[in-house]
Design an enzyme around this catalytic site. Structure first.
Site, mmCIF file in Angstrom:
data_model
loop_
_atom_site.group_PDB
_atom_site.id
_atom_site.type_symbol
_atom_site.label_atom_id
_atom_site.label_comp_id
_atom_site.label_asym_id
_atom_site.label_seq_id
_atom_site.Cartn_x
_atom_site.Cartn_y
_atom_site.Cartn_z
ATOM 1 N N ILE A 135 13.337 -19.925 -2.735
ATOM 2 C CA ILE A 135 12.239 -20.117 -3.672
ATOM 3 C C ILE A 135 11.533 -18.775 -3.796
ATOM 4 O O ILE A 135 11.605 -17.936 -2.894
ATOM 5 C CB ILE A 135 11.266 -21.246 -3.239
ATOM 6 C CG1 ILE A 135 10.726 -21.007 -1.824
ATOM 7 C CG2 ILE A 135 11.929 -22.594 -3.335
ATOM 8 C CD1 ILE A 135 9.719 -22.075 -1.380
ATOM 9 N N ASP A 136 10.859 -18.561 -4.907
ATOM 10 C CA ASP A 136 10.259 -17.261 -5.184
ATOM 11 C C ASP A 136 9.175 -16.898 -4.177
ATOM 12 O O ASP A 136 8.583 -17.772 -3.532
ATOM 13 C CB ASP A 136 9.651 -17.250 -6.589
ATOM 14 C CG ASP A 136 10.685 -17.468 -7.673
ATOM 15 O OD1 ASP A 136 11.865 -17.138 -7.439
ATOM 16 O OD2 ASP A 136 10.316 -17.973 -8.749
ATOM 17 N N LYS A 137 8.907 -15.609 -4.086
ATOM 18 C CA LYS A 137 7.887 -15.101 -3.164
ATOM 19 C C LYS A 137 6.568 -15.859 -3.296
ATOM 20 O O LYS A 137 5.969 -16.273 -2.296
ATOM 21 C CB LYS A 137 7.662 -13.608 -3.437
ATOM 22 C CG LYS A 137 6.495 -12.998 -2.657
ATOM 23 C CD LYS A 137 6.179 -11.598 -3.148
ATOM 24 C CE LYS A 137 4.903 -11.075 -2.505
ATOM 25 N NZ LYS A 137 4.496 -9.767 -3.072
ATOM 26 N N THR A 155 5.983 -18.752 -4.695
ATOM 27 C CA THR A 155 6.103 -20.207 -4.717
ATOM 28 C C THR A 155 6.040 -20.693 -3.274
ATOM 29 O O THR A 155 6.745 -20.173 -2.412
ATOM 30 C CB THR A 155 7.436 -20.655 -5.352
ATOM 31 O OG1 THR A 155 7.481 -20.203 -6.707
ATOM 32 C CG2 THR A 155 7.580 -22.163 -5.324
ATOM 33 N N ARG A 195 9.700 -21.782 -14.052
ATOM 34 C CA ARG A 195 8.829 -20.804 -14.704
ATOM 35 C C ARG A 195 9.338 -20.482 -16.118
ATOM 36 O O ARG A 195 8.555 -20.402 -17.075
ATOM 37 C CB ARG A 195 8.742 -19.542 -13.846
ATOM 38 C CG ARG A 195 8.169 -19.810 -12.457
ATOM 39 C CD ARG A 195 8.420 -18.662 -11.500
ATOM 40 N NE ARG A 195 7.685 -17.466 -11.878
ATOM 41 C CZ ARG A 195 7.858 -16.286 -11.288
ATOM 42 N NH1 ARG A 195 8.752 -16.136 -10.317
ATOM 43 N NH2 ARG A 195 7.137 -15.252 -11.676
#
Length: 302
Positions: free
Chosen positions: A136-138, A140, A236
């Protein structure tokens, strides 16, 4: 492993570096240029320059070079472990933490913390991503599963491929969504105008996101998103595509419209079949304090 691709009539006249960055959607144009320079890519058996314009029938052959290994160090970083046994770990990742080391983030990552916590992580994704099955993104927050051995990694990876992993997210998006439920079925690939971003593009990979409105506010909506596929930045990109970008998203939405660092996105639910026991596991964690504070703020404004 070498891969090949034959140029179509519609693609004739396109620069080789541009075309390859479209074919390999996870590669930037500069990466492709380095492959060409280092001899990892040929056209009809010949080396070419970046500006070479492909012709119909050209056969492109390439092999993505292995990245140079980074020196990954174990670091004593606190982890919020939701579940752990001999096969898997489920972690509640905080916003702001990168999942695995890279050139720009050599330390302070989830992997650095995991290496300090335990020394039995799967090796399938190499030394830079031990145990990492998905990311998962930084910015998130939320649930992430980690494999402690290769057998578990294979099982979890197959479940991802088969789309049987349950992944639910909470998000705060711009605008007031007028319908309670929706499905976004739009292919995602590298943004041709900004190679550092993803976008809905005609030749992208199939991508499906389902969403449900949880609460409406003035100018914002609290939604639940369920992933059917797991593309880079999928939620996103999809929410931006329907003109409801995530609040706080520095890449795909208006910046700093709410007092939150990074996008208001939280991976709240994770469900999978245990690779050893066959038991169906399901975990859920509440969003972090700053996310809850944003919801409270929006309620007061409305």
């Amino acid at each position: 492993m070498k891969e090949t691709y034959q140029v179509t009539s519609e693609q004739a006249g396109t620069r080789i570096d541009k075309l390859m960055s479209e074919i390999e959607s996870d590669a930037s144009r500069s990466q492709v240029q380095s492959w060409i320079k280092d001899g990892h890519l040929t056209v009809s058996g010949e080396t070419v320059k970046n500006k070479y314009k492909v012709q119909e029938g050209d056969t492109i052959e390439w092999e993505i070079p292995e990245p140079e290994p980074l020196e990954i160090k174990a670091e004593d970083i606190p982890l919020d472990i939701v579940y752990e046994d001999e096969d898997v770990i489920v972690v509640n990742k905080p916003r702001g933490m990168v999942v695995h080391p890279s050139v720009g983030h050599p330390s302070g990552t989830l992997v650095n913390a995991l290496l300090h916590h335990c020394d039995d992580l799967s090796g399938i994704n190499g030394v830079e991503r031990p145990g990492i099955v998905h990311r998962i993104d930084k910015d998130t927050s939320g649930l992430l599963m980690v494999a402690k051995n290769d057998k578990a990694h294979h099982s979890l990876g197959e479940q991802l491929s088969d789309k049987t992993i349950k992944r639910e997210y909470e998000a705060i998006v711009h605008g007031e969504i007028s319908h309670e439920y929706g499905t976004i079925d739009a292919p995602i690939g590298r943004d041709q105008k900004d190679r550092q971003s993803m976008a809905v593009v005609e030749n992208g990979k199939p991508s499906v996101t389902h969403f449900k409105v949880l609460e409406l506010f003035k100018d914002f909506t609290h939604v639940e998103c369920v992933l059917e596929t797991g593309r880079t930045h999928q939620i996103r990109v999809h929410m931006k595509y329907i003109n409801h970008p995530l609040a706080g998203d520095p890449k795909y939405g208006p910046r700093k419209t709410l007092p939150i660092e990074g996008q208001a996105l939280h991976a709240k639910t994770l469900g999978f079949i245990h690779p050893r026991t066959g038991e169906e596991l399901r975990f859920e964690v509440a969003p972090p304090n700053d996310f809850v504070e944003m919801l409270d703020l929006l309620k007061k404004r409305s």
